[in-house]
Scaffold this active site. Structure first.
Site, PDB file in Angstrom:
ATOM      1  N   GLY A 238       0.813  -1.195   0.000  1.00 36.09           N
ATOM      2  CA  GLY A 238       0.000   0.000   0.000  1.00 36.09           C
ATOM      3  C   GLY A 238       0.852   1.252   0.000  1.00 36.09           C
TER       4      GLY A 238
ATOM      5  N   GLU B 118       4.981  -6.805   0.873  1.00 33.60           N
ATOM      6  CA  GLU B 118       4.801  -7.233  -0.524  1.00 33.60           C
ATOM      7  C   GLU B 118       4.427  -6.051  -1.418  1.00 33.60           C
ATOM      8  OE1 GLU B 118       2.068 -10.422   0.415  1.00 33.60           O
ATOM      9  OE2 GLU B 118       0.421  -8.985   0.394  1.00 33.60           O
ATOM     10  N   PRO B 119       5.394  -5.191  -1.657  1.00 38.67           N
ATOM     11  CA  PRO B 119       5.124  -4.023  -2.499  1.00 38.67           C
ATOM     12  C   PRO B 119       5.098  -4.358  -3.978  1.00 38.67           C
ATOM     13  CG  PRO B 119       7.412  -4.019  -1.811  1.00 38.67           C
ATOM     14  CD  PRO B 119       6.783  -5.231  -1.185  1.00 38.67           C
ATOM     15  N   GLY B 120       4.188  -3.726  -4.694  1.00 42.48           N
ATOM     16  CA  GLY B 120       4.179  -3.828  -6.146  1.00 42.48           C
ATOM     17  C   GLY B 120       4.544  -2.469  -6.711  1.00 42.48           C
TER      18      GLY B 120
ATOM     19  N   ARG C  27      -5.315   3.018 -16.307  1.00 43.95           N
ATOM     20  CA  ARG C  27      -5.377   3.622 -14.968  1.00 43.95           C
ATOM     21  C   ARG C  27      -6.053   5.000 -14.930  1.00 43.95           C
ATOM     22  NH1 ARG C  27      -1.914   4.806 -11.801  1.00 43.95           N
ATOM     23  NH2 ARG C  27      -2.663   3.782  -9.929  1.00 43.95           N
TER      24      ARG C  27
ATOM     25  N   CYS D 266     -12.766   3.666 -29.514  1.00 43.34           N
ATOM     26  CA  CYS D 266     -14.072   4.214 -29.841  1.00 43.34           C
ATOM     27  C   CYS D 266     -15.002   4.236 -28.632  1.00 43.34           C
ATOM     28  CB  CYS D 266     -14.677   3.450 -30.995  1.00 43.34           C
ATOM     29  SG  CYS D 266     -13.781   3.834 -32.498  1.00 43.34           S
ATOM     30  N   GLU D 267     -14.514   4.857 -27.602  1.00 46.66           N
ATOM     31  CA  GLU D 267     -15.251   5.171 -26.397  1.00 46.66           C
ATOM     32  C   GLU D 267     -14.488   6.333 -25.827  1.00 46.66           C
ATOM     33  OE1 GLU D 267     -16.039   1.973 -23.405  1.00 46.66           O
ATOM     34  OE2 GLU D 267     -15.803   0.746 -25.180  1.00 46.66           O
TER      35      GLU D 267
ATOM     36  N   TYR E 133       0.832  -1.699 -13.015  1.00 43.55           N
ATOM     37  CA  TYR E 133      -0.573  -1.807 -13.419  1.00 43.55           C
ATOM     38  C   TYR E 133      -0.856  -1.099 -14.739  1.00 43.55           C
ATOM     39  CZ  TYR E 133      -0.573  -3.187  -8.571  1.00 43.55           C
ATOM     40  OH  TYR E 133      -0.254  -3.803  -7.405  1.00 43.55           O
TER      41      TYR E 133
HETATM   42  C1  LIG Z   1      -1.943  -5.905  -5.166  1.00 47.34           C
HETATM   43  C2  LIG Z   1      -1.399  -6.474  -3.928  1.00 47.34           C
HETATM   44  C3  LIG Z   1      -0.214  -5.984  -3.377  1.00 47.34           C
HETATM   45  C4  LIG Z   1       0.560  -4.826  -3.974  1.00 47.34           C
HETATM   46  O1  LIG Z   1      -0.055  -3.599  -3.822  1.00 47.34           O
HETATM   47  P1  LIG Z   1       0.711  -2.264  -4.293  1.00 47.34           P
HETATM   48  O2  LIG Z   1      -0.202  -1.159  -3.960  1.00 47.34           O
HETATM   49  O3  LIG Z   1       0.987  -2.386  -5.746  1.00 47.34           O
HETATM   50  O4  LIG Z   1       1.996  -2.209  -3.543  1.00 47.34           O
HETATM   51  C5  LIG Z   1       0.263  -6.612  -2.256  1.00 47.34           C
HETATM   52  N1  LIG Z   1      -0.381  -7.647  -1.693  1.00 47.34           N
HETATM   53  C6  LIG Z   1      -1.522  -8.144  -2.193  1.00 47.34           C
HETATM   54  C7  LIG Z   1      -2.177  -9.309  -1.531  1.00 47.34           C
HETATM   55  C8  LIG Z   1      -2.076  -7.581  -3.319  1.00 47.34           C
HETATM   56  O5  LIG Z   1      -3.222  -8.057  -3.799  1.00 47.34           O
END
Ligand SMILES: *Cc1c(COP(=O)(O)O)cnc(C)c1O
Length: 417
Positions: free
Chosen positions: A226, A267-269, A306, A336-337, A364
């Site tokens: 998050g 668990e950062p994305g 996004r 076309c939207e 994303y």
């Molecule tokens: C999507 C997700 C994340 C990553 O969230 P970010 O906002 O991209 O850091 C981590 N854990 C779980 C379980 C997720 O579904």
């Protein structure tokens, strides 16, 4: 993004060169930025055992996964596809945490066979595991109902959320765990994306610590993700140093007090890959209507959804026009939207053919792209040490027909002589 000698560059490579060499639309990822974000995160925490599991749904190109492995990261996977990609990228199964939600039992069985760690998201599944896999160590996803997240679609911790086992159901969970002798090695939470407030994490930490005391064989606590990154020049981002400091102190105190030797996991994305990414598109047309100047570009929400899906802001730079006077443009796609990337955005004067670069295109963006309007998926390029590598070829027309089956009933229409 660098601006040197009147040229916009990623590392030492001008964006316009990348557009010439690989064509547009194009995703470009700065590998050095991914490395520095990972390092920043590792450096922020001062605990005996830290584990970062990259939430790979943000960007799943196998080369990005390999880069993460090289950095020492693990993987947070949400589907069997992500698990298989990660295994192919060389991650050992024990470095992959699978966090399914509303996933069928066949897929979960397959994940068990592949040997990855499983994060349990509901009570039925907990009982299923206790019954069928009493020897398997599991993780439990708890929903602490801490309100967080920048947008309703990405806030997953609220009371009506479909994610995790409610904190209010934990007495039942503990009863099931004791009764079925389930080995709980981890507890987990993930309350949503774009959390700005360090206090949110600390508050949720207290809730998880309280739960942690109840499990004898606990090995790790996973605080999910998050972390917010900057989307605009003056945006605030999660203060990772402040969070790291406060969280580490709390965590170390807890371990000391309870005598537990735990790993602190995240668990950062977005945090790892968002800012590494750039999306390059070419301007097709400038169209002036009564009140608006539209810049129409050779992409749409099929490639980058996004802005339309989350109202996300992505900075847009005209890298072809360094000296052009800034004007207001509404940047739109060719779908076309209504697919508007930005309303009345100040951008250096755009002329057809100009390359526009979207920032924060690492997370994303490609991973949410589709073939809508029978448009082809763009190519992806990785930059490492000032060298560019093509890591995904642009799709070709044939890819649109792949998997389509032409049934013979339609083949009778033959034209005579
Ligand atoms: C999507 C997700 C994340 C990553 O969230 P970010 O906002 O991209 O850091 C981590 N854990 C779980 C379980 C997720 O579904």
């Amino acid at each position: 993004m660098n601006f040197m000698d009147g040229v916009y560059k990623v590392q030492d490579i001008p964006f316009t060169d990348l557009a010439d060499q690989y064509g547009t639309p194009l995703f470009v990822y700065d590998g050095d930025k991914i490395k520095s974000q990972y390092q920043k995160m590792v450096n922020a925490f001062d605990v005996k055992k830290l584990k970062i599991n990259y939430a790979c749904k943000a960007l799943t190109n196998i080369n990005i996964l390999k880069l993460m492995r090289q950095l020492g990261s693990g993987i947070d996977a949400v589907s069997i596809g992500e698990i298989k990609l990660s295994l192919l990228a060389g991650f050992p199964p024990q470095d992959i945490v699978y966090t399914p939600n509303s996933v069928g039992i066949e897929e979960i069985e397959e994940a068990i066979k592949l040997g990855v760690r499983i994060n349990i998201d509901n009570i039925e599944m907990l009982e299923y595991f206790g019954h069928h896999y009493p020897d398997l160590k599991i993780c439990i996803r708890i929903n602490p109902h801490v309100m967080a997240g920048g947008h309703s679609k990405i806030s997953v911790g609220h009371i009506d959320s479909k994610f995790g086992i409610s904190i209010h159901q934990m007495p039942l969970v503990h009863r099931i765990v004791k009764n079925q002798k389930i080995q709980v090695e981890g507890i987990h939470m993930h309350t949503g994306s774009d959390i700005l407030d360090v206090e949110v994490f600390l508050h949720a930490a207290d809730i998880l610590f309280n739960q942690a005391r109840e499990f004898d064989e606990l090995d790790y606590i996973d605080f999910g993700s998050g972390f917010k990154v900057k989307y605009k020049e003056n945006d605030i981002e999660t203060d990772i140093e402040a969070l790291g400091k406060a969280m580490s102190r709390k965590f170390n105190e807890f371990c000391k007090e309870t005598g537990m030797d735990l790993t602190l996991a995240f668990e950062p994305g977005k945090y790892l890959v968002s800012e590494s990414g750039y999306f390059l598109a070419k301007t097709n047309i400038i169209k002036q209507t009564t009140s608006t100047v539209f810049a129409g570009i050779n992409t749409g929400f099929n490639h980058m959804i996004r802005p339309m899906f989350y109202n996300a802001h992505h900075d847009i730079i005209n890298v072809s026009s360094v000296d052009g006077i800034p004007k207001l443009y509404t940047v739109v796609g060719y779908i076309c939207e209504t697919d508007t990337f930005a309303y009345n955005r100040k951008i250096n004067q755009i002329t057809p053919g100009d390359i526009l670069v979207f920032k924060n295109a690492g997370a994303y963006c490609f991973s949410m792209a589709s073939n809508y309007n029978s448009r082809l998926l763009p190519a992806e390029v990785l930059i490492l040490d000032n060298k560019s590598y093509l890591i995904r070829e642009r799709q070709e027309f044939e890819d649109l027909l792949k998997n389509q089956v032409e049934v013979p009933i339609f083949e009778k229409a033959e034209v005579d002589g």
